[in-house]
Design an enzyme around this catalytic site. Sequence first.
Site, PDB file in Angstrom:
ATOM      1  N   ARG A  61      -4.518  -2.291  13.242  1.00 58.46           N
ATOM      2  CA  ARG A  61      -6.012  -2.168  12.919  1.00 58.46           C
ATOM      3  C   ARG A  61      -6.593  -3.649  13.294  1.00 58.46           C
ATOM      4  NH1 ARG A  61      -4.485   1.469   8.839  1.00 58.46           N
ATOM      5  NH2 ARG A  61      -5.313   3.628   9.059  1.00 58.46           N
ATOM      6  N   HIS A  70      -6.849 -11.534  13.833  1.00 60.64           N
ATOM      7  CA  HIS A  70      -5.361 -10.960  13.900  1.00 60.64           C
ATOM      8  C   HIS A  70      -4.806 -11.004  15.043  1.00 60.64           C
ATOM      9  CE1 HIS A  70      -7.024  -7.856  10.439  1.00 60.64           C
ATOM     10  NE2 HIS A  70      -6.544  -9.449   9.967  1.00 60.64           N
ATOM     11  N   ASP A  86      -2.685  -4.453   3.163  1.00 58.80           N
ATOM     12  CA  ASP A  86      -2.879  -4.879   4.661  1.00 58.80           C
ATOM     13  C   ASP A  86      -3.622  -5.989   4.918  1.00 58.80           C
ATOM     14  OD1 ASP A  86      -1.006  -2.753   5.141  1.00 58.80           O
ATOM     15  OD2 ASP A  86      -2.570  -1.205   5.639  1.00 58.80           O
ATOM     16  N   GLU A 139       0.637  -1.151   0.204  1.00 65.37           N
ATOM     17  CA  GLU A 139       0.034  -0.075   0.135  1.00 65.37           C
ATOM     18  C   GLU A 139       0.913   1.371  -0.109  1.00 65.37           C
ATOM     19  OE1 GLU A 139      -3.330   0.230   2.523  1.00 65.37           O
ATOM     20  OE2 GLU A 139      -3.753  -1.969   2.591  1.00 65.37           O
ATOM     21  N   ASP A 156      -6.585  -6.638   6.526  1.00 62.77           N
ATOM     22  CA  ASP A 156      -7.804  -6.233   6.768  1.00 62.77           C
ATOM     23  C   ASP A 156      -8.852  -6.271   5.857  1.00 62.77           C
ATOM     24  OD1 ASP A 156      -7.024  -3.823   6.109  1.00 62.77           O
ATOM     25  OD2 ASP A 156      -7.097  -2.785   7.877  1.00 62.77           O
ATOM     26  N   GLU A 199     -10.104  -3.411   4.272  1.00 59.50           N
ATOM     27  CA  GLU A 199      -9.772  -2.473   3.629  1.00 59.50           C
ATOM     28  C   GLU A 199      -8.544  -2.876   2.662  1.00 59.50           C
ATOM     29  OE1 GLU A 199     -11.006   0.881   2.950  1.00 59.50           O
ATOM     30  OE2 GLU A 199     -12.487  -0.202   4.388  1.00 59.50           O
ATOM     31  N   TYR A 247       0.626  -5.208  12.906  1.00 57.51           N
ATOM     32  CA  TYR A 247      -0.413  -4.252  12.390  1.00 57.51           C
ATOM     33  C   TYR A 247      -1.426  -3.966  13.424  1.00 57.51           C
ATOM     34  CZ  TYR A 247      -3.816  -2.905   8.700  1.00 57.51           C
ATOM     35  OH  TYR A 247      -4.649  -2.166   7.918  1.00 57.51           O
TER      36      TYR A 247
END
Length: 877
Positions: free
Chosen positions: A298, A343, A80, A7, A82, A84, A296
Amino acid sequence: MPVVVVESPAKAKTINKYLGSDYTVLASYGHVRDLPPKDGSVLPDEGFEMLWEVASASKKHVKAIADALKDDGELILATDPDREGEAISWHLEEALRKRKILKKDTPVSRVVFNAITKNAVTEAMKNPRQVDQPLVDAYLARRALDYLVGFNLSPVLWRKLPGAKSAGRVQSVTLRLIVEREMEIEVFKNREYWSVGANLKTPRGQALDARLTVLAGKKLDKFDISSQAEADLAVQAVKSRDLSVQKVEAKPANRNPSPPFMTSTLQQEASRKFGMGAKHTMSIAQRLYEAGHITYMRTDGIDMAPEAVADAREAIKNRYDASYVPSSPRIYKNKAKNAQEAHECVRPTDMTKAADELGLTDADQRKLYDLIWKRTLASQMEAARMERTTVDIGSADGEVMLRATGQVVLFDGFLRVYEEGRDDEVVDGDDKRLPQMAEGEAMDKTAVTPEQHFTQPPPRYTEATLVKRMEELGIGRPSTYASIVTTIQDREYVRKDKNRLIPEDKGRLVTAFLENYFRKYVGYDFTAGLEAELDHVSAGEADYKDVLGKFWRDFSAAIAETADLRITEVLEKINEVLEPHLFPPTEEGGDPRLCPNCGEGRLSMRTARSGGAFIGCSNYPECRYTRAFGPPGQEDDSGIPPEGKYLGDDAGDKIYVFKGRFGPYAQRGEVTDDNKKPPRQSIPKDWNPAEVDLEQAVRLLALPRLLGQHPEDGVNIWANIGRYGPYLKHADTTSHKGGTNANLEGIEEVWTVGMNHAVDLLAQKVASRGGRGAAAKILRELGEHPDGGGPVNIYEGKYGPYVKFEKVNATIPKEVAPDDLTMAQAVDLINEKSAKKGTKRKPAAKKKPAAKKAPAKKAAAKKPAAKKTAAKKADSE
């Protein structure tokens, strides 16, 4: 050589270092596609088709990836881990297939890693998978829901409610939490109560404090002593009796550490300990993650990888000693409602490194990393062992009893490293150490004192407590908390004061409207239930279009029901709902909505032509009483009502003073039917807007003032008041653009400064900036341009010599001396600069000897024109 897409460029650089030259690592720079911010991007009647477009800023990044894939026939999506990140991978694959860059046989895989370390990245590359379509479907459903709510509910707000900006699916529910808490505070009635404390002394002369718990043989509740008179009687009861130790009880107690951080708890603790906002916390955590220092950030998981647990236990043993390491690892279970992200927690990637060992230069990064590191180690440490002591001291007849409490830490355990903060500190004496006492020992009374207390309203939310409450209710997700809290502040629905969130009146209006006309959609249970349905989609247990269809059927009907609502009906409803806030009871006990000006009209919320809301009298226009929206006494200090202040007439025009977006201003006349703005002039900051009279407003509206023409060049000189105060302008037209500006010392000088002083001030300004604005010095005249049109000269510039022709300035290369530059070289430099600017000059037409006139050929004449038209059309497309 496979193309790996992440990203961010920072992440790409780090991962490229880990993977080596066998891979091409590029960045997508976040999302590459999104829904255009206009109505019609989601089509409910066409199966909720979503019309995506590649953002203009993303086109070059997509092109770079596409270009790389022409040579490297494999794509690895490593965004990433997740929703998103999964969506970005899906968008990128879809965009590349649409451009036919990816063929049917092009290998495409998805890899995820929870930390940017060499081990995590290389292990992820060994375990590729495909894009998780159920997770993408959950993203699509959320995106469509947010779009449908925003683009259908916001216009209703704009039409029916003054000053409202927009409404969001989750933001509106979060705003409701803050507004309701404020309303609880406003209606709260405090209650008086008293306590009695005593300072006592043991036979060995050691002092301690105790509080009265039993009076007249009865255990006291919080409100049993409700007045000073009752408190004084209680004090006398204690003073009149001999006291001795009736009971000493010591109990061992363990205190366990908090679990490691997930997104919400990290935001809460950073807010408590450092005052960091949720958005700022996530920004710092993002940088720590991209630098490879933490996992990570989030996540709503509190699990820790087995190898990380082992590393933490080893780090604890090495830094402290084995007594701080429990016999078995601690296992934590997530209590968050609707927790679903598989996660890890937010933890350091290297447990052995404290903040001062990482070489972090940014203070906020050091603080946040230190917080994460300490919380992670503490979560795997032994419990703190304490001894809690309770001592009851009373009279022999049992009529009076006091209690003293304290504790002793026998083993600090995890407290050696970290202790979780509290949202609202509670002061008690449980943590103080008590002197040695034995049952039967007499106690001396040094002092017995009553203390008055009042119950307190619930505290306003901080960002920490708001995120905690959202998490408890199941509203939003870890990746959205920061943006939700930021959005409601950016829209000016909420302001932050001393870290507390306070609703603005605009936010109250929106909440009142939504609760009355869209109550279901700002309901906590409904919003949490919708999140649960989306979790079923992400788990592959539900079809996202079914969820959308069910929502849209009811929501579109609710929108349609508002079509016939009259603004007056909406405003009266809001008047009713907000009456306790807008019209609180008066001290005299009269009608709080009775107009204080005419004594007949009824006060209610009104709308101003320029937008916004205010309180006005129902007898308008006979009675023009107004005050700012909100409770009485909270008006701003401008002295200007929301609908403007009428000053009088001048030359047949009405003169007003208004409050504007950029401050108060005077206005001549009114806005016409075609919305053409009448003459306006800002009121100087040095003037009190409430005291501006008709004469001053007329003087302001006569600006700019023309002093005359400059004696040297004949160009006009003007005096005016601008954004930064009074000034002079030496400009060639009444547009006042360009030219030279010079500041004036005071506002009055705008009307009094003379020509001589103005010329002097302008000359000083030109001199002070090194001649900027004056004609540049010619170093050498080369002569007339070969194609005609004017002279070509060499000038002395701020950054070196340059050649000038018409409006084109071309820098002369350092290796070429101005005296050696030829006309041919100058023309080449000018043409090159013109081509870069896209302003290549057409050569002047050369005169030719008169020729014998040939017969006209119509067809031949039309072709160039047709060609020119086609070219022009192609350019416009």
